[in-house]
Design a protein around this motif. Structure first.
Motif, short mmCIF file in Angstrom:
data_model
loop_
_atom_site.label_atom_id
_atom_site.label_comp_id
_atom_site.label_asym_id
_atom_site.label_seq_id
_atom_site.Cartn_x
_atom_site.Cartn_y
_atom_site.Cartn_z
N GLY A 1 17.73 -0.97 -12.01
CA GLY A 1 16.48 -0.72 -11.66
C GLY A 1 16.12 -1.34 -10.26
N ARG A 2 17.11 -1.89 -9.67
CA ARG A 2 16.85 -3.03 -8.56
C ARG A 2 16.90 -2.16 -7.17
NH1 ARG A 2 15.95 -4.86 -13.34
NH2 ARG A 2 15.93 -7.15 -13.43
N HIS A 3 16.22 -2.50 -6.18
CA HIS A 3 15.97 -1.90 -4.86
C HIS A 3 17.24 -2.34 -3.79
CE1 HIS A 3 12.08 -0.20 -6.41
NE2 HIS A 3 11.77 -1.35 -6.38
N LEU A 4 17.76 -1.48 -3.25
CA LEU A 4 18.80 -1.80 -2.62
C LEU A 4 18.67 -1.88 -0.83
CD1 LEU A 4 21.21 1.18 -4.13
CD2 LEU A 4 20.69 -1.45 -4.80
N LEU A 5 19.32 -3.22 -0.42
CA LEU A 5 19.16 -3.48 0.84
C LEU A 5 20.67 -3.78 1.26
CD1 LEU A 5 17.85 -3.74 3.65
CD2 LEU A 5 16.77 -6.05 2.96
N LEU A 6 21.14 -2.76 1.74
CA LEU A 6 22.70 -2.75 1.98
C LEU A 6 23.14 -2.86 3.65
CD1 LEU A 6 23.36 0.05 -0.60
CD2 LEU A 6 23.29 -2.73 -0.88
N ASP A 7 24.46 -2.97 3.62
CA ASP A 7 24.83 -3.17 5.21
C ASP A 7 25.68 -1.95 5.40
OD1 ASP A 7 25.36 -4.31 7.73
OD2 ASP A 7 24.70 -6.22 6.59
N LYS A 8 26.08 -1.66 6.53
CA LYS A 8 27.14 -0.41 6.83
C LYS A 8 28.46 -1.07 7.01
CE LYS A 8 28.35 -2.19 10.71
NZ LYS A 8 29.85 -2.32 10.60
N LEU B 1 33.94 2.66 1.42
CA LEU B 1 35.23 2.81 2.04
C LEU B 1 35.64 4.24 1.64
CD1 LEU B 1 36.98 -0.47 2.31
CD2 LEU B 1 35.77 0.70 4.14
N THR B 2 35.17 4.85 0.76
CA THR B 2 35.50 6.11 0.23
C THR B 2 34.27 7.14 -0.06
OG1 THR B 2 35.49 5.62 -2.01
CG2 THR B 2 37.49 5.14 -0.91
N VAL B 3 34.29 8.29 0.09
CA VAL B 3 33.17 9.17 -0.30
C VAL B 3 32.74 9.18 -1.67
CG1 VAL B 3 32.39 11.69 -0.15
CG2 VAL B 3 33.74 10.97 1.74
N ALA B 4 33.73 8.95 -2.72
CA ALA B 4 33.72 8.91 -3.93
C ALA B 4 32.81 7.67 -4.40
CB ALA B 4 34.84 8.73 -4.84
N ASP B 5 32.93 6.39 -3.51
CA ASP B 5 32.23 5.33 -3.78
C ASP B 5 30.70 5.51 -3.48
OD1 ASP B 5 34.15 4.24 -5.17
OD2 ASP B 5 34.60 2.79 -3.68
N ALA B 6 30.70 5.98 -2.26
CA ALA B 6 29.53 6.57 -1.42
C ALA B 6 28.43 7.43 -2.32
CB ALA B 6 29.63 6.96 -0.28
N ASP B 7 29.09 8.37 -2.92
CA ASP B 7 28.44 9.13 -3.92
C ASP B 7 27.82 8.61 -5.00
OD1 ASP B 7 29.07 11.68 -2.28
OD2 ASP B 7 30.62 12.27 -3.43
N ALA B 8 28.68 7.48 -5.75
CA ALA B 8 28.34 6.71 -6.99
C ALA B 8 26.98 6.09 -6.57
CB ALA B 8 29.43 5.99 -7.22
N VAL B 9 26.85 5.35 -5.42
CA VAL B 9 25.69 4.47 -5.00
C VAL B 9 24.67 5.48 -4.90
CG1 VAL B 9 24.68 3.14 -3.31
CG2 VAL B 9 27.11 2.84 -3.71
N VAL B 10 24.89 6.75 -4.29
CA VAL B 10 23.62 7.60 -4.30
C VAL B 10 23.16 8.14 -5.46
CG1 VAL B 10 23.25 10.09 -3.37
CG2 VAL B 10 24.35 8.30 -1.88
N ALA B 11 24.20 8.36 -6.28
CA ALA B 11 23.80 9.03 -7.64
C ALA B 11 23.06 7.78 -8.45
CB ALA B 11 25.01 9.58 -8.48
N SER C 1 17.88 6.17 -10.88
CA SER C 1 17.02 5.24 -11.44
C SER C 1 15.67 5.10 -10.30
CB SER C 1 17.46 3.90 -10.96
OG SER C 1 18.07 3.45 -9.69
N GLY C 2 15.64 6.08 -9.32
CA GLY C 2 14.53 6.02 -8.43
C GLY C 2 14.25 4.93 -7.44
N VAL C 3 15.11 4.02 -7.25
CA VAL C 3 15.04 2.84 -6.46
C VAL C 3 14.90 3.32 -5.04
CG1 VAL C 3 15.96 1.30 -8.39
CG2 VAL C 3 17.52 2.14 -6.34
N VAL D 1 8.69 0.67 -1.19
CA VAL D 1 8.44 0.32 -2.74
C VAL D 1 6.92 0.49 -3.02
CG1 VAL D 1 8.24 -1.45 -4.49
CG2 VAL D 1 10.24 -1.12 -3.17
N ARG D 2 6.00 -0.20 -1.88
CA ARG D 2 4.55 -0.17 -1.89
C ARG D 2 4.23 1.17 -2.20
NH1 ARG D 2 3.37 -5.09 1.96
NH2 ARG D 2 3.62 -6.92 0.43
N ALA D 3 4.68 1.91 -1.37
CA ALA D 3 3.92 3.54 -1.00
C ALA D 3 4.62 4.33 -2.04
CB ALA D 3 4.30 4.00 0.39
N GLY D 4 5.61 4.11 -2.81
CA GLY D 4 6.31 4.91 -3.64
C GLY D 4 7.28 6.02 -3.01
#
Length: 300
Positions: free
Chosen positions: A84-91, A95-105, A110-112, A262-265
């Motif tokens: 349930g933690r919000h994400l501030l990530l880097d580009k 390195l794989t579509v499967a890993d990117a899909d897992a992050v998105v899912a 969780s709605g973060v 986060v503030r605006a939902g």
């Protein structure tokens, strides 16, 4: 907002850490790194504790800021989003579509809120230019030339193993795509070809028939280092301006925008993990095109 910082390299220190420490609405609560000594040093620099366990730091924060190689980032992002933690990530996001899909899912389940830091997209003058250029329409082609070097003496990225292994395609192409996509639209197919000294050339087709090209290098000669983004179309020729902020200031804008979500939902940031996944998908297709010497369709 309480942030945990993951990473201890140059980018973590000079961009993520500096911006989080200075931001009036962010509190840096701890640091985790693969090198315990460097993590301890960074924690001491900012007066925060060092954590030996990833999940222990995730538990203490509301959001994570990750400045680590993409494959390591993806794992931490999934664990943080699941908690349930919000994400501030880097580009790049992964390195794989499967890993990117897992992050998105994980983020969607969780709605973060999420932001992926494509540096130029957090430069106010660049974002204003892209919005105006996209609104003008009629663009037929975009061109990117980005010749840099991590191998010059004194480069803070010379020891970056993931950059050495994956090269300009994974390190610089995300920046190029972050500029091209808002103006020209979704990529439908990609071709790629290698050049000397790790150079890579991309040719992209976008929705509606526009094309773009990108010539990228992480090992350019000093005299040939260059960076240019240009659009061609019915309105003539437009060159994207250089960003007006340094990286830490731009990262502060990213912090602002994550907190605003986060503030605006809201969960519709233009550079969220879904956009990060789109970029990974294009680069993965380019990698296939490069290896097989053929044009590869990009599936949504």
């Amino acid at each position: 907002m309480r942030f945990g910082l993951f990473g201890t390299g140059h980018w973590a220190i000079e961009t993520h850490g500096k911006a989080l420490h200075a931001h009036p609405d962010a509190e840096l609560v701890g640091v985790w790194g693969r090198n315990p000594e460097r993590a301890a040093s960074l924690g001491e620099m900012y007066g925060v504790p060092t954590f030996n366990d990833i999940d222990a730091l995730i538990e203490q924060c509301e959001a994570v800021a990750v400045a680590l190689p993409p494959d390591i980032q993806a794992d931490i992002a999934v664990r943080a989003a699941t908690a349930g933690r919000h994400l501030l990530l880097d580009k790049p996001l992964a390195l794989t579509v499967a890993d990117a899909d897992a992050v998105v899912a994980a983020a969607e389940a969780s709605g973060v809120a999420s932001v992926v830091f494509f540096t130029q997209r957090f430069q106010p003058n660049v974002t204003a230019f892209l919005a105006a250029t996209a609104a003008a329409g009629g663009w037929q082609h975009g061109r990117t030339t980005a010749f840099a070097s991590i191998f010059q003496e004194g480069s803070p990225y010379g020891g970056s193993l993931w950059r050495r292994e994956h090269g300009a395609l994974w390190d610089i192409a995300p920046h190029a795509l972050s500029i091209l996509l808002p103006v020209l639209g979704r990529v439908t197919q990609v071709a790629a070809m290698d050049g000397p000294s790790g150079m890579v050339h991309l040719l992209l087709t976008h929705d509606g028939g526009a094309t773009s090209s990108a010539s990228l290098s992480l090992d350019a000669p000093t005299e040939a280092m260059a960076r240019e983004f240009v659009f061609y179309g019915e309105n003539g020729i437009e060159t994207v301006p250089q960003g007006e902020y340094d990286a830490a200031t731009a990262f502060g804008v990213a912090i602002d925008q994550l907190i605003e979500q986060v503030r605006a939902g809201t969960r519709d940031h233009r550079c969220d993990v879904r956009f990060g996944r789109e970029v990974v998908n294009i680069i993965s297709a380019a990698e296939t095109a490069r290896e097989t010497s053929r044009t590869v369709p990009v599936r949504s």
